[in-house]
Design a protein around this motif. Structure first.
Motif, mmCIF file in Angstrom:
data_model
loop_
_atom_site.group_PDB
_atom_site.id
_atom_site.type_symbol
_atom_site.label_atom_id
_atom_site.label_comp_id
_atom_site.label_asym_id
_atom_site.label_seq_id
_atom_site.Cartn_x
_atom_site.Cartn_y
_atom_site.Cartn_z
ATOM 1 N N ASP A 1 -57.099 -64.658 11.123
ATOM 2 C CA ASP A 1 -57.293 -65.708 9.801
ATOM 3 C C ASP A 1 -56.296 -65.294 8.829
ATOM 4 O O ASP A 1 -56.192 -63.988 8.376
ATOM 5 C CB ASP A 1 -58.854 -65.757 9.436
ATOM 6 C CG ASP A 1 -59.700 -66.364 10.532
ATOM 7 O OD1 ASP A 1 -59.121 -66.919 11.184
ATOM 8 O OD2 ASP A 1 -60.868 -66.043 10.264
ATOM 9 N N GLU B 1 -54.502 -66.243 4.586
ATOM 10 C CA GLU B 1 -54.280 -67.398 3.645
ATOM 11 C C GLU B 1 -52.820 -67.244 3.365
ATOM 12 O O GLU B 1 -52.297 -66.359 3.365
ATOM 13 C CB GLU B 1 -55.145 -66.900 2.345
ATOM 14 C CG GLU B 1 -54.850 -67.630 1.128
ATOM 15 C CD GLU B 1 -55.534 -67.081 -0.020
ATOM 16 O OE1 GLU B 1 -55.725 -67.557 -0.958
ATOM 17 O OE2 GLU B 1 -55.642 -65.748 -0.144
ATOM 18 N N TYR C 1 -56.510 -71.606 3.649
ATOM 19 C CA TYR C 1 -57.016 -70.594 4.796
ATOM 20 C C TYR C 1 -57.014 -71.120 6.283
ATOM 21 O O TYR C 1 -57.558 -72.127 6.481
ATOM 22 C CB TYR C 1 -58.690 -70.078 4.624
ATOM 23 C CG TYR C 1 -58.694 -69.804 3.149
ATOM 24 C CD1 TYR C 1 -58.885 -68.305 3.184
ATOM 25 C CD2 TYR C 1 -59.340 -70.131 2.206
ATOM 26 C CE1 TYR C 1 -58.938 -67.545 2.014
ATOM 27 C CE2 TYR C 1 -59.431 -69.444 0.902
ATOM 28 C CZ TYR C 1 -59.431 -68.170 0.937
ATOM 29 O OH TYR C 1 -59.519 -67.664 -0.238
#
Length: 660
Positions: free
Chosen positions: A478, A480, A524
């Motif tokens: 993950d 940003e 995100y």
């Protein structure tokens, strides 16, 4: 004093030389380390005259504070006398003598030396103040290392400037100085760098350059330079042409530069890839200083236009820099002291033909301190950015030590390989800048000769870590991201190249918290690598690009690579083997079905034909002992299916579907 472009120098520099304030480089600034006893007594030494005839308690506090600063900056710091809190600033003649005596005692007990940078008058009483560069003594096998990435548009004079700095000879105006730096024949013919080059510039304790080129061939003896130097500047020469942007991004991410030197041709101005490289440095949080070249051949009006445009770009909302035009030694000290804040952007104007202002640039480079912390007490971690096969030595890998210490004959874990596994490997020898050493610390670059491994088993982006870390590769992570530019919209299943440290691989967007992304959007996102799993760390900076699409961001969470195994039942073919078309299948042979994510049409065709998920790999080992395609009494065969997610298949596979 330096001429600040569009900014009042006195106001902007009050933070470092004003009344009642101190800089980060001020010895008397609070260290904030309560465990070492600095915080409770810091008020007693904030006064400028505390260094004049201090008692034993204050002296031990000064010694401890200076020791911490030297350790934090890998063995060097700028020490100021006559500057601090109090009613008056500046020393008298007698007070300066006493303060120098205290400084002599401090550096002697800490095993260091110092040189005077400048002396000036401050305060209402015109007191004396001085600044010194304190640098620890180092062994012949050790030195302070600072990495500087050299970027800029094509034909800005990057390689020529490095040739002049490292070899000590001026250019003839036709690029003769750059010929010693090129690595390939086509680079010499075209005059354009296409690969990542490395050059070094050494400084001794007194700040003198130790580079002494060979009188015959003009080459540099790196071993001799490192032995004589207490500080070595490593220049990472990157390509300026647009078609080599992938190589330039890899040099900025994989080689972990401390600073970025942006080259601008005075006659051409801010054009081409200049803004692209500046944006890349800002996205990676690398401090930037600018060098304007070719001032000997540029008309005065054109040079002023270039300065105005450069100032406008640096002061724009995207950069928010404070441009400072460096014209004297005082400007160099002020900018070098405050450069670590990432707001000040020094601008040098040099000529490679006449040598104008090159001494100011060398002095500035000597005052730069390394930004990466050693983190010696943590488990070792080393990222690989290049692989070599040396005759008589074997496989050699080079890269940057991110943290910890690696000693000779240490056993490390090398990986991840194509399936995400790590293997144990022993370090045969260690070299730093071609000098053999026994240990390498965090923040230093090095080369390792490895035992019992082939070059084909290693690739760029792999790491060597301490076994204590128990490393795990990941397929998904993950992050940003902020989209800097995209012509249309970005949605799920979009693929682009991800640069994260020395990792460089295509990744696909699995899902994100928005339906689509456009230029300027932040989101995100969950990424999935296409080819093989990688080892990355949370918090690392990443660059996401594809063509003219560019996005930057950071890694938030890692999803470890875990294999799920299920067993499928199929009916065997009669007899020892059979042929179907041009494919022959035998009991115990390998059956491999792999989707090609790089070819959309082929992927869709196989999905229709086989009705399998994208990430399924049906595999059976060749050897009979581990074979998963075996006949049994029930008339079925077992096939091991490896998938990254839980898998449910309702219909058995036929032999036609097991096409290699």
């Amino acid at each position: 004093m330096a001429a600040m472009v569009g900014v009042n120098m006195d106001e902007s520099m009050d933070c470092c030389h004003g009344n009642g304030g101190g800089t980060d480089d001020n010895l008397f600034a609070p260290d904030g380390n309560e465990e070492n006893g600095v915080q409770p007594m810091v008020a007693s030494v904030l006064n400028a005259r505390s260094v004049v005839k201090p008692d034993e308690d204050v002296y031990q506090l000064l010694k401890q504070n200076l020791k911490h600063r030297l350790e934090d900056s890998q063995g060097e710091a700028i020490y100021e006398l006559g500057v601090g809190e109090g009613a008056d600033s500046g020393f008298t003649e007698d007070e300066m003598v006493s303060a120098l005596s205290t400084l002599d005692r401090l550096v002697e007990e800490l095993g260091a030396t110092y040189i005077k940078l400048r002396e000036r008058t401050i305060g209402a009483t015109a007191g004396r103040a001085a600044e010194f560069l304190v640098r620890c003594h180092v062994d012949t096998e050790d030195f302070i290392e600072v990495r500087v990435a050299v970027v800029g548009n094509v034909d800005a004079g990057k390689s020529t400037l490095l040739g002049v700095l490292t070899h000590g000879c001026l250019d003839n105006g036709r690029g003769v100085a750059r010929q010693r730096l090129f690595r390939h024949k086509h680079e010499m013919e075209s005059g354009r760098t296409s690969s990542v080059g490395n050059d070094i510039l050494g400084f001794d304790n007194s700040g003198c350059v130790t580079n002494k080129p060979d009188g015959h061939g003009g080459g540099l003896d790196w071993l001799s330079i490192c032995e004589k130097s207490s500080k070595v500047i490593t220049f990472i020469d990157l390509a300026g042409h647009e078609k080599y942007l992938k190589t330039t991004i890899f040099g900025m991410t994989g080689h972990a530069p401390d600073f970025c030197m942006l080259m601008v041709g005075s006659n051409a101005g801010v054009i081409g890839m200049t803004k692209e490289h500046l944006g890349l440095a800002l996205a990676l949080n690398v401090p930037v200083f600018v060098v304007i070249t070719k001032i000997d051949m540029c008309p005065a009006n054109v040079l002023q236009d270039t300065l105005k445009l450069l100032t406008k770009v640096l002061k724009s909302p995207g950069c928010r820099k404070i441009p400072v035009l460096v014209t004297c030694h005082d400007d160099v000290i002020v900018t070098a002291t405050n450069f670590i804040s990432e707001r000040v952007c020094p601008i040098f104007q040099v000529s490679n033909v006449t040598g104008e202002n090159l001494d100011l640039l060398k002095m500035f480079l000597n005052l730069l301190s390394a930004r990466m912390e050693s983190r010696i007490g943590e488990p070792a971690e080393f990222q690989i950015d290049d692989i070599y096969s040396v005759p008589g030595v074997g496989t050699v890998v080079s890269g940057t030590t991110l943290r910890g210490e690696i000693h000779l004959n240490d056993t490390m874990l090398l990986g991840p390989d194509l399936v995400g596994h790590f293997q144990s490997i022993a370090v045969r020898s260690i070299h730093r800048k071609r000098m053999p050493v026994k240990v390498v610390k965090g923040g230093q670059t090095a080369s390792f000769a490895l035992k019992k491994i082939k070059r084909s088993q290693i690739r760029k982006g792999m790491v060597m870590v301490c076994p204590i870390l128990d490393p795990h590769a990941c397929w998904e992570f993950d992050g940003e991201i902020l989209v800097l530019h995209h012509p249309t919209t970005i949605s799920a299943r979009y693929q682009a190249m991800v640069h994260c440290g020395s990792v460089r691989q295509t990744a696909s967007i699995i899902h994100m918290d928005k339906d689509c992304l456009r230029t300027g959007d932040k989101a995100y996102v969950r990424f999935r690598f296409i080819k093989n799993p990688e080892y990355i760390r949370a918090g690392a900076r990443l660059v996401f690009r594809e063509g003219r699409t560019k996005a930057v961001g950071s890694v938030l969470k890692i999803h470890s690579h875990i294999q799920n195994t299920v067993t499928l039942k199929t009916k065997p073919n009669k007899g020892r083997g059979h042929t179907h078309g041009n494919h022959q299948h035998r009991p115990g042979a390998v059956a491999m079905v792999t989707t090609d994510n790089n070819n959309r049409q082929q992927r869709d065709y196989r999905r229709k034909k086989e009705d399998l998920p994208e990430d399924v790999t049906v595999a059976a080992k060749i050897n009979k002992t581990d074979s998963t395609l075996t006949n049994n009494s029930t008339g079925t065969s077992d096939i091991t299916v490896t998938s990254q997610q839980p898998l449910t298949i309702q219909q058995p596979l036929t032999s036609q579907q097991l096409v290699t």
